[in-house]
Design a protein around this motif. Structure first.
Motif, PDB file in Angstrom:
ATOM      1  N   MET A  39       0.829  -1.207   0.000  1.00  0.00           N
ATOM      2  CA  MET A  39       0.000   0.000   0.000  1.00  0.00           C
ATOM      3  C   MET A  39       0.863   1.255   0.000  1.00  0.00           C
ATOM      4  O   MET A  39       0.638   2.183  -0.762  1.00  0.00           O
ATOM      5  CB  MET A  39      -0.857  -0.009   1.268  1.00  0.00           C
ATOM      6  N   ARG A  40       1.847   1.272   0.885  1.00  0.00           N
ATOM      7  CA  ARG A  40       2.715   2.451   0.986  1.00  0.00           C
ATOM      8  C   ARG A  40       3.454   2.692  -0.312  1.00  0.00           C
ATOM      9  O   ARG A  40       3.573   3.817  -0.788  1.00  0.00           O
ATOM     10  CB  ARG A  40       3.708   2.275   2.135  1.00  0.00           C
ATOM     11  N   MET A  41       3.943   1.607  -0.878  1.00  0.00           N
ATOM     12  CA  MET A  41       4.698   1.730  -2.124  1.00  0.00           C
ATOM     13  C   MET A  41       3.800   2.208  -3.259  1.00  0.00           C
ATOM     14  O   MET A  41       4.184   3.074  -4.036  1.00  0.00           O
ATOM     15  CB  MET A  41       5.284   0.363  -2.465  1.00  0.00           C
ATOM     16  N   THR A  42       2.608   1.624  -3.359  1.00  0.00           N
ATOM     17  CA  THR A  42       1.694   2.027  -4.427  1.00  0.00           C
ATOM     18  C   THR A  42       1.387   3.512  -4.313  1.00  0.00           C
ATOM     19  O   THR A  42       1.466   4.254  -5.292  1.00  0.00           O
ATOM     20  CB  THR A  42       0.375   1.236  -4.336  1.00  0.00           C
ATOM     21  N   ARG A  43       1.067   3.944  -3.115  1.00  0.00           N
ATOM     22  CA  ARG A  43       0.717   5.339  -2.909  1.00  0.00           C
ATOM     23  C   ARG A  43       1.860   6.253  -3.340  1.00  0.00           C
ATOM     24  O   ARG A  43       1.681   7.166  -4.142  1.00  0.00           O
ATOM     25  CB  ARG A  43       0.381   5.577  -1.435  1.00  0.00           C
ATOM     26  N   SER A  44       3.062   5.978  -2.810  1.00  0.00           N
ATOM     27  CA  SER A  44       4.144   6.910  -3.098  1.00  0.00           C
ATOM     28  C   SER A  44       4.541   6.851  -4.562  1.00  0.00           C
ATOM     29  O   SER A  44       4.882   7.862  -5.163  1.00  0.00           O
ATOM     30  CB  SER A  44       5.344   6.646  -2.191  1.00  0.00           C
ATOM     31  N   MET A  54      10.473  -8.902  -3.712  1.00  0.00           N
ATOM     32  CA  MET A  54      10.976  -8.937  -2.344  1.00  0.00           C
ATOM     33  C   MET A  54       9.922  -9.504  -1.408  1.00  0.00           C
ATOM     34  O   MET A  54      10.223 -10.208  -0.451  1.00  0.00           O
ATOM     35  CB  MET A  54      11.339  -7.523  -1.886  1.00  0.00           C
ATOM     36  N   GLN A  55       8.658  -9.191  -1.732  1.00  0.00           N
ATOM     37  CA  GLN A  55       7.554  -9.622  -0.895  1.00  0.00           C
ATOM     38  C   GLN A  55       7.459 -11.142  -0.873  1.00  0.00           C
ATOM     39  O   GLN A  55       7.281 -11.755   0.172  1.00  0.00           O
ATOM     40  CB  GLN A  55       6.299  -9.005  -1.495  1.00  0.00           C
ATOM     41  N   ILE A  56       7.601 -11.745  -2.050  1.00  0.00           N
ATOM     42  CA  ILE A  56       7.506 -13.197  -2.096  1.00  0.00           C
ATOM     43  C   ILE A  56       8.640 -13.816  -1.301  1.00  0.00           C
ATOM     44  O   ILE A  56       8.447 -14.798  -0.577  1.00  0.00           O
ATOM     45  CB  ILE A  56       7.455 -13.684  -3.559  1.00  0.00           C
ATOM     46  N   GLY A  57       9.826 -13.201  -1.386  1.00  0.00           N
ATOM     47  CA  GLY A  57      10.931 -13.668  -0.548  1.00  0.00           C
ATOM     48  C   GLY A  57      10.587 -13.561   0.925  1.00  0.00           C
ATOM     49  O   GLY A  57      10.771 -14.498   1.700  1.00  0.00           O
ATOM     50  N   GLY A  58      10.029 -12.399   1.280  1.00  0.00           N
ATOM     51  CA  GLY A  58       9.638 -12.187   2.667  1.00  0.00           C
ATOM     52  C   GLY A  58       8.599 -13.190   3.114  1.00  0.00           C
ATOM     53  O   GLY A  58       8.633 -13.707   4.233  1.00  0.00           O
ATOM     54  N   LEU A  59       7.680 -13.512   2.207  1.00  0.00           N
ATOM     55  CA  LEU A  59       6.639 -14.482   2.539  1.00  0.00           C
ATOM     56  C   LEU A  59       7.245 -15.849   2.818  1.00  0.00           C
ATOM     57  O   LEU A  59       6.853 -16.525   3.767  1.00  0.00           O
ATOM     58  CB  LEU A  59       5.637 -14.596   1.396  1.00  0.00           C
ATOM     59  N   LEU A  60       8.228 -16.234   1.978  1.00  0.00           N
ATOM     60  CA  LEU A  60       8.842 -17.543   2.186  1.00  0.00           C
ATOM     61  C   LEU A  60       9.439 -17.619   3.587  1.00  0.00           C
ATOM     62  O   LEU A  60       9.387 -18.656   4.238  1.00  0.00           O
ATOM     63  CB  LEU A  60       9.935 -17.785   1.142  1.00  0.00           C
ATOM     64  N   GLY A  61      10.009 -16.487   4.075  1.00  0.00           N
ATOM     65  CA  GLY A  61      10.532 -16.473   5.427  1.00  0.00           C
ATOM     66  C   GLY A  61       9.401 -16.390   6.440  1.00  0.00           C
ATOM     67  O   GLY A  61       9.402 -17.096   7.450  1.00  0.00           O
ATOM     68  N   ILE A  69       5.263   0.042 -12.157  1.00  0.00           N
ATOM     69  CA  ILE A  69       6.548  -0.587 -12.496  1.00  0.00           C
ATOM     70  C   ILE A  69       7.399  -0.857 -11.253  1.00  0.00           C
ATOM     71  O   ILE A  69       7.827  -1.990 -11.027  1.00  0.00           O
ATOM     72  CB  ILE A  69       7.310   0.250 -13.548  1.00  0.00           C
ATOM     73  N   PRO A  70       7.630   0.152 -10.395  1.00  0.00           N
ATOM     74  CA  PRO A  70       8.448  -0.147  -9.210  1.00  0.00           C
ATOM     75  C   PRO A  70       7.799  -1.167  -8.274  1.00  0.00           C
ATOM     76  O   PRO A  70       8.507  -1.834  -7.508  1.00  0.00           O
ATOM     77  CB  PRO A  70       8.591   1.205  -8.506  1.00  0.00           C
ATOM     78  N   ILE A  71       6.471  -1.281  -8.347  1.00  0.00           N
ATOM     79  CA  ILE A  71       5.800  -2.212  -7.439  1.00  0.00           C
ATOM     80  C   ILE A  71       6.172  -3.651  -7.772  1.00  0.00           C
ATOM     81  O   ILE A  71       6.190  -4.518  -6.902  1.00  0.00           O
ATOM     82  CB  ILE A  71       4.284  -1.969  -7.480  1.00  0.00           C
ATOM     83  N   ILE A  72       6.505  -3.897  -9.035  1.00  0.00           N
ATOM     84  CA  ILE A  72       6.921  -5.247  -9.428  1.00  0.00           C
ATOM     85  C   ILE A  72       8.128  -5.683  -8.605  1.00  0.00           C
ATOM     86  O   ILE A  72       8.214  -6.825  -8.156  1.00  0.00           O
ATOM     87  CB  ILE A  72       7.242  -5.295 -10.938  1.00  0.00           C
ATOM     88  N   THR A  73       9.074  -4.755  -8.404  1.00  0.00           N
ATOM     89  CA  THR A  73      10.246  -5.076  -7.595  1.00  0.00           C
ATOM     90  C   THR A  73       9.828  -5.472  -6.192  1.00  0.00           C
ATOM     91  O   THR A  73      10.317  -6.441  -5.619  1.00  0.00           O
ATOM     92  CB  THR A  73      11.167  -3.853  -7.464  1.00  0.00           C
ATOM     93  N   LEU A  74       8.902  -4.682  -5.665  1.00  0.00           N
ATOM     94  CA  LEU A  74       8.449  -4.945  -4.309  1.00  0.00           C
ATOM     95  C   LEU A  74       7.837  -6.330  -4.215  1.00  0.00           C
ATOM     96  O   LEU A  74       8.061  -7.065  -3.263  1.00  0.00           O
ATOM     97  CB  LEU A  74       7.429  -3.886  -3.893  1.00  0.00           C
ATOM     98  N   ILE A  75       7.090  -6.701  -5.259  1.00  0.00           N
ATOM     99  CA  ILE A  75       6.445  -8.010  -5.234  1.00  0.00           C
ATOM    100  C   ILE A  75       7.486  -9.120  -5.153  1.00  0.00           C
ATOM    101  O   ILE A  75       7.301 -10.107  -4.438  1.00  0.00           O
ATOM    102  CB  ILE A  75       5.522  -8.154  -6.463  1.00  0.00           C
TER     103      ILE A  75
END
Lengths: 323, 329, 314, 286
Positions: free
Chosen positions: C197-202, C245-252, C237-243
């Motif tokens: 959410m924060r990333m999308t907004r900014s 990292m997010q999937i990595g974070g989810l795995l942890g 476009i930048p949100i793709i990067t976040l996704i």
């Protein structure tokens, strides 16, 4: 009598271009491509040209703020390129740089006082009192007041900041100053104030300037001699009035004719150059201007013209003037 | 001459926490049909925001706080400031177009040139895709773009500043607007490229029959392209007249100072003329004449009372007590 | 573009070597040695000698590393200390479960976060924006185990609802499987939506500030076109990067969530192995998860080159 | 001396600006309370954290035990207060570790570029390739769970983020002309780094540190929740929450108290970090 302060011979500054799978160096930006010139004591030598022509890189290479690739820079009978880093660092009290952008060239977290004392602390072992005296001397020279010493750069207007930059450059009493587009970021009414200041300081402190600018009017006003640069090379050089009144190189002519007229009743006849400047990574064979030049001949595509003496210290690199 | 645009008593405010600052103070001017109207002034004088106001493109924290901007198209006359959002949209790009200072950032980086030209047609016409593509191609050729077919498929980052500014002009002119506003269109470009673009604009102005508002800080650009000129200083018009009078019969001390600074430059026989001091900061306007502090002809009254913009000769307006007195007497 | 992708893949090799070396070396830091853990308190020299040979501990360090890597490349992660079972097949079957959980969580987070992020950007400085920003801040501040515990507490106290116990595979019984998975997915997804959410907004706000938006308005575009065609396409476009990292974070992040909800995924396998000092399993699982993370980021980077025409020229 | 006064003035000024914004005020006050709680824990806590009131196990909150007691009959409120101390301690020390290494690595990589930069950054890429909680878990499991090892593990895990932040800021500051100006004046590299670069990267660095503090506290709580962080009898919010799950229905307060404290603490630090960014780096404010 040797009146030359700085002599540049065959200066080249290339930047590697990385590319391909392994990020190998695939080519070089020929930012400064084999240039030579002399600067006389207490005179102003101007480098003029459009963005990307290598004029700023030349200025910075002379002070080794950017390391040149090869060549010889003789300053007071000493080859600057051969100095060690430490020797060069010490040399800088005598060779200074003034920047284009007065907004980014001053550290926003330092007061004027700190900014001005820094060069002194770096190069001299002076007492606090001597430093203070020197600062008072310099702010008087550039037209700042004592009250302004404790302020930060953002509290000043563009013109005043440029005064601070100039003070910082001259406080170590250098003999040679490279001024890189010092007035381009300023409004017209402020521009003339700063130009007058630079001219006064030159007389007072016996300074030698290299003045880098894209503005032909400014260059004509301040310089004794000019080199016109195009794509990393000098295409024409000589005494300023000579260049402005009897330019020979087609590029210089086009450049001069492109300057907007100062009078609506005298519309100029323009020489319009076609297209854009070619990439400095793969400069064209032959004359760098050949693709855009109206008077291009077949030889221009093949052989690169060298600077040739036209008499009266006037040199031109163009096949039109070869026997 | 018929007018295409009449700006009357325009005011623009900057909204801040400490209250509003007036950036544009009662500015009025008229632009004639097929006329090239120049607005010249130094940074911060309010010339660009005036242009944005004409397009209703001001955004927070800037807002118009009074006045009228009347636009006369072939069909009707409207006050732009009173238009609703969907009404101004029909005028933007169709009747009035605009080009900006930085061509490198003025185009969307992820769409092809073709799409960005066609977009303007899509908003204002019912043409089919094929016709729009053809028009885009024709337009690119008109603005002097080489290998136009290939360029259509390219992205902005692949092109130079000069090329992009030509493309901006193509986008601006594709719906054949009646008025083109050019906000410092050549400031970011090199002189030789500037010469190309100014030539192109002069040429297109005749072939498209558009009026142009040319906003610039460069008196040279004014001399080359404009018929009538307004000089802005600190949010006000200080002088307005035709271009020849401005250069040869200058009235306002600020204008003449600027001109002298420019003309003495390059001529080593003369001392370089300077205007001392600097522009008063926005929000801290003096109560008298805004140029008083820097003026070399100031009088007692200048400090106390602000002069009005008055007509000092036929079609020549000036805001200065030097001329107001002679009018009174 | 192709050269970019090839370079990107080649750059993976040193990173993967680094990762495996890093894991291998950290394993050497275990106080005492691996076998002591295995033997328990009773010291049995004979058994010790057997184990030393079985696990190749008599070999020099570099050789052990190379052996391990060569086997891993063949798909042989060794066997468990505890169960003597092959690690790789077990890991794969558990990965499927974790993968399902990750995808469900990611979807939930996008469904919540992207629309809210956009609305927040468009309604900047209104109460809607304030509310969304606060929710997002909660999302990045609440630990998933705290949220999970509170959620379970709430459901059991208020509704006497208890998530089903005993895992059932999706293809055995999809309904029961989803019933089991939905709570942990909601926990992970909701928490994760904060940063998206924060990333999308900014990101959307950043695009709206760009010069070219003015050009588009000047062409006569409606707000709808400005936002949905230009601001979103650029802003996402930048949100793709976040996704990535997010999937990595989810795995942890699944480590804890799987533990709380008794989901037999990869995370639970790691945790059990850590608690049982089953080092080959720990080593194998961590390497596998890091590998997946790196691959996800690679895919994201390649995806980038398709959405952003500027990238190949960098 | 003059410098110290200047710095203090600067800090007071920043706090003033923080307090101007209502949201910044909440964050600042929240963090302030946590800090007070942990400093004065022995004074505030009514009971010893290990003291077991065997007659009053799992007592619900009342006047005597304001947050109730746990299954051993220990006072939950006292344990929560000491938990704040532990959390903050782990947070500060582990962020100290990662900030120090991150600063050194980031400055070296960003300023000198070239091979050094490549080596440092590839190493950071490797550390970055692990999901952070998993790497912390792995390190702790290898080193053995304890307070010290938890700090080390979290410190290592956060180092790459700091390195990247510092490096990125150094590179952007380096491109500013005042750095070229400092070089052209003849300053030594060490002076350029200390006098020109460091003061100008302080803003993003401070913001990063505040946000990392909340991250570190979260990671500590997670590790403790899994039984691999702070070991009993030391109180940790994470392990308290984990323990509470066994008595969920009988004693929900056991879960609620630590959960609320964890959430509020992390939230306060995040709000403070956000507000600090708005104050220190107004460019980033959207």
């Amino acid at each position: 009598m040797n009146n030359v302060l700085l002599e540049v011979e065959n200066l080249k500054t290339y930047f590697p271009v990385k590319g391909g799978v392994l990020k190998k160096t695939t080519g070089y930006v020929h930012a400064v491509d084999d240039i030579s010139f002399k600067v006389n004591k207490q005179e102003t030598f101007a480098l003029v040209g459009e963005s990307g022509c290598g004029k700023s890189t030349t200025g910075r290479s002379l002070l080794r703020v950017i390391e040149p690739t090869s060549g010889k820079i003789t300053f007071r009978n000493e080859d600057v390129i051969r100095l060690s880093k430490e020797e060069m660092r010490k040399k800088r009290k005598d060779m200074q740089l003034i920047f284009q952008n007065p907004y980014s060239s001053l550290n926003p977290r330092m007061t004027v006082n700190k900014l001005l004392s820094e060069p002194l602390r770096t190069h001299f072992s002076m007492s606090q009192k001597e430093i203070e005296e020197q600062i008072l001397w310099v702010i008087d020279k550039v037209g700042l007041t004592k009250e302004q010493l404790d302020r930060y750069p953002h509290q000043f207007s563009g013109g005043q900041r440029q005064r601070i930059s100039i003070a910082r450059a001259i406080i170590s009493k250098p003999s040679f100053v490279v001024a890189d587009e010092p007035v381009s970021a300023l409004d017209v009414s402020i521009q003339s104030q700063i130009l007058n200041l630079l001219i006064e300081l030159q007389k007072d402190l016996k300074l030698t300037y290299i003045f880098i600018s894209h503005d032909l009017n400014v260059v004509r006003h301040i310089s004794n001699s000019v080199a016109v640069m195009y794509l990393g090379r000098i295409v024409e050089t000589g005494d300023t009035e000579q260049i402005y009144t009897s330019a020979m190189h087609p590029y210089t002519k086009a450049l001069l004719s492109a300057v907007p007229s100062k009078d609506p009743l005298q519309k100029k006849k323009r020489i319009i150059l076609k297209g854009d400047v070619p990439s400095p990574v793969n400069p064209p064979n032959g004359c760098p201007l050949n693709s855009r030049c109206e008077s291009a001949m077949s030889i221009c595509k093949e052989i690169r013209p060298e600077l040739a003496d036209m008499g009266n210290n006037h040199h031109v690199a163009c096949h039109l003037y070869k026997e | 001459m018929e007018n295409i645009l009449e700006v009357k008593n325009l005011n623009i405010d900057l909204i801040t926490e400490k209250g509003n600052k007036k950036l544009i103070d009662n500015v009025s001017f008229n632009v004639g049909k097929k006329q090239s109207y120049g607005i010249v002034g130094e940074s911060g004088c309010g010339k660009s925001i005036t242009a944005l106001a004409v397009m209703q493109l001001l955004s927070f924290p800037l807002k118009t706080s009074g006045g009228e901007i009347n636009f006369h198209s072939e069909k009707e006359s409207v006050n732009i400031l009173s238009l609703k959002k969907n009404e101004i949209r029909k005028i933007r790009g169709k009747e009035i177009s605009m080009i900006f200072q930085e061509p490198m950032t003025a185009l969307d980086p992820i769409f092809t040139i073709e799409r960005q030209i066609i977009e303007a047609l899509k908003f204002h016409t019912d043409l089919n895709k094929k016709d729009m593509s053809d028009m885009a191609l024709q337009m690119l050729k008109k603005v002097g773009i080489p290998r136009a077919e290939e360029i259509l498929k390219e992205y902005p980052h692949q092109l130079s500043g000069g090329m992009l500014q030509r493309i901006m002009i193509a986008i601006a002119l594709i719906c054949k607007p009646k008025l083109l506003i050019a906000d410092e269109p050549t400031t970011a470009l090199d002189v030789t490229i500037q010469a190309q673009i100014l030539d192109l604009m002069n040429e297109l102005k005749t072939s498209f029959d558009t009026s142009i508002i040319m906003i610039t800080h460069d008196l040279g650009v004014i001399a080359e392209t404009c018929e009538k000129v307004a000089v802005f200083y600190a949010g006000q018009i200080v002088e307005e007249t035709d271009v020849v009078t401005l250069f040869h019969n200058t009235a306002h001390p600020y204008t003449s100072g600027l001109l002298k600074a420019v003309t003495s430059l390059g001529d080593k026989s003369k001392n370089l003329f300077t205007i001392p001091g600097m522009v008063p900061a926005g929000g801290h306007m003096p109560k008298g004449c805004r140029f008083e502090e820097r003026c070399n002809k100031k009088m007692k009254i200048c400090k106390d009372k602000s002069p009005e913009l008055i007509e000092i000769a036929d079609g020549h307006k000036c805001r200065c007590w030097l001329y107001a007195e002679s009018g009174d007497n | 573009m192709r050269s970019y992708i090839i370079r990107r893949i080649l750059m993976l090799i040193p990173v993967l070597i680094g990762i495996s070396l890093c894991i291998f070396l950290i394993m050497q830091l275990i106080p005492g040695d691996v076998i002591s853990g295995l033997l328990g308190i009773e010291e049995n020299p004979e058994l010790r000698a057997q184990y030393v040979i079985k696990f190749g501990l008599d070999q020099p360090l570099p050789k052990r590393y190379i052996d391990w890597i060569t086997n891993v490349l063949k798909g042989d992660f060794g066997t468990s200390f505890r169960t003597d079972k092959e690690i790789f097949p077990e890991m794969m079957s558990r990965f499927k479960i974790t993968f399902q959980l990750t995808i469900m969580a990611a979807m939930i987070s996008w469904i919540i976060a992207i629309p809210l992020g956009i609305i927040s950007a468009l309604k900047r400085n209104t109460w809607v924006d304030a509310v969304v920003r606060f929710i997002a801040l909660l999302g990045v501040s609440v630990p998933n185990f705290a949220f999970a515990t509170l959620l379970i507490l709430f459901l059991s106290l208020k509704f006497q609802y208890y998530p089903p116990v005993g895992y059932v595979g999706f293809f055995e019984n999809a309904k029961v499987n989803l019933q089991i998975m939905i709570l942990p997915a909601i926990v992970l997804g909701t928490i994760m939506s904060g940063s998206v959410m924060r990333m999308t907004r900014s990101s959307v706000l950043e695009v709206l500030r760009q010069d070219f938006i003015k050009t588009i308005r000047a062409k006569g575009a409606s707000e709808r076109v400005v936002i949905f065609v230009h601001a979103l396409r650029n802003g996402l476009i930048p949100i793709i990067t976040l996704i990535g990292m997010q999937i990595g974070g989810l795995l942890g992040g699944t480590v804890i969530t799987e533990q709380i909800f008794s989901i037999p995924g990869l995370g639970q396998m790691v945790l059990t192995a850590i608690n049982q000092r089953d080092y080959p399993v720990v080593q194998g699982c961590i390497l596998f998860i890091a590998f997946i993370y790196v691959m996800v980021n690679l895919i994201v980077d390649i995806l980038y080159t398709y959405v952003d025409p500027r990238i190949t020229y960098k | 001396m003059k410098n110290i006064i200047e710095i203090l003035k600067g800090i007071i000024n920043i706090i003033k600006q923080l307090l101007k914004d209502p949201i910044g005020r909440i964050g600042f006050i929240g963090v302030f309370i946590i800090v007070l709680l942990s400093i004065f824990a022995p004074k505030i806590a009514p009971y010893d954290i290990t003291e077991m009131f065997t007659k009053s196990k799992l007592v619900s909150p009342n006047g005597e035990f304001i947050f109730g007691t746990d299954n051993f009959g220990r006072d939950v409120f006292s344990r929560i207060i000491y938990g704040a101390k532990v959390s903050l301690q782990v947070g500060i020390i582990s962020v100290g570790i990662s900030a120090t290494f991150g600063y050194i690595f980031g400055i070296v990589a960003g300023y000198f570029e070239g091979v050094v930069d490549s080596i440092i950054m590839r190493f950071m890429d490797v550390l970055f390739a692990f999901p952070s909680i998993l790497l912390a878990l792995f390190i702790v499991s290898v080193l053995g769970p304890s307070l010290g090892n938890t700090m080390i593990a979290i410190g290592i895990v956060n180092t790459p983020v700091f390195t990247r932040t510092v490096r990125a800021s150094v590179i952007s500051v380096k491109s500013m002309e005042y750095i070229t100006s400092a070089k052209s004046i003849g300053l030594k590299p060490i002076n350029i780094i200390l006098k020109h670069i460091t003061p100008n990267i302080l803003a993003p660095f401070t913001v990063q540190a505040t946000l990392a503090l909340s991250g570190a506290i979260l990671t500590e709580a997670s590790l403790s929740f899994l039984g691999l962080g702070i070991q009993p009898p030391d109180p940790s919010w994470g392990s308290m929450l984990s323990e509470s799950r066994k008595y969920m229905e009988r004693a929900p307060w056991l879960a609620i108290a630590p959960a609320v404290f964890i959430i509020c603490t992390i939230l306060s630090f995040n709000i403070l970090g956000d507000s600090l960014r708005d104050v220190l780096d107004p460019k980033l404010k959207l």
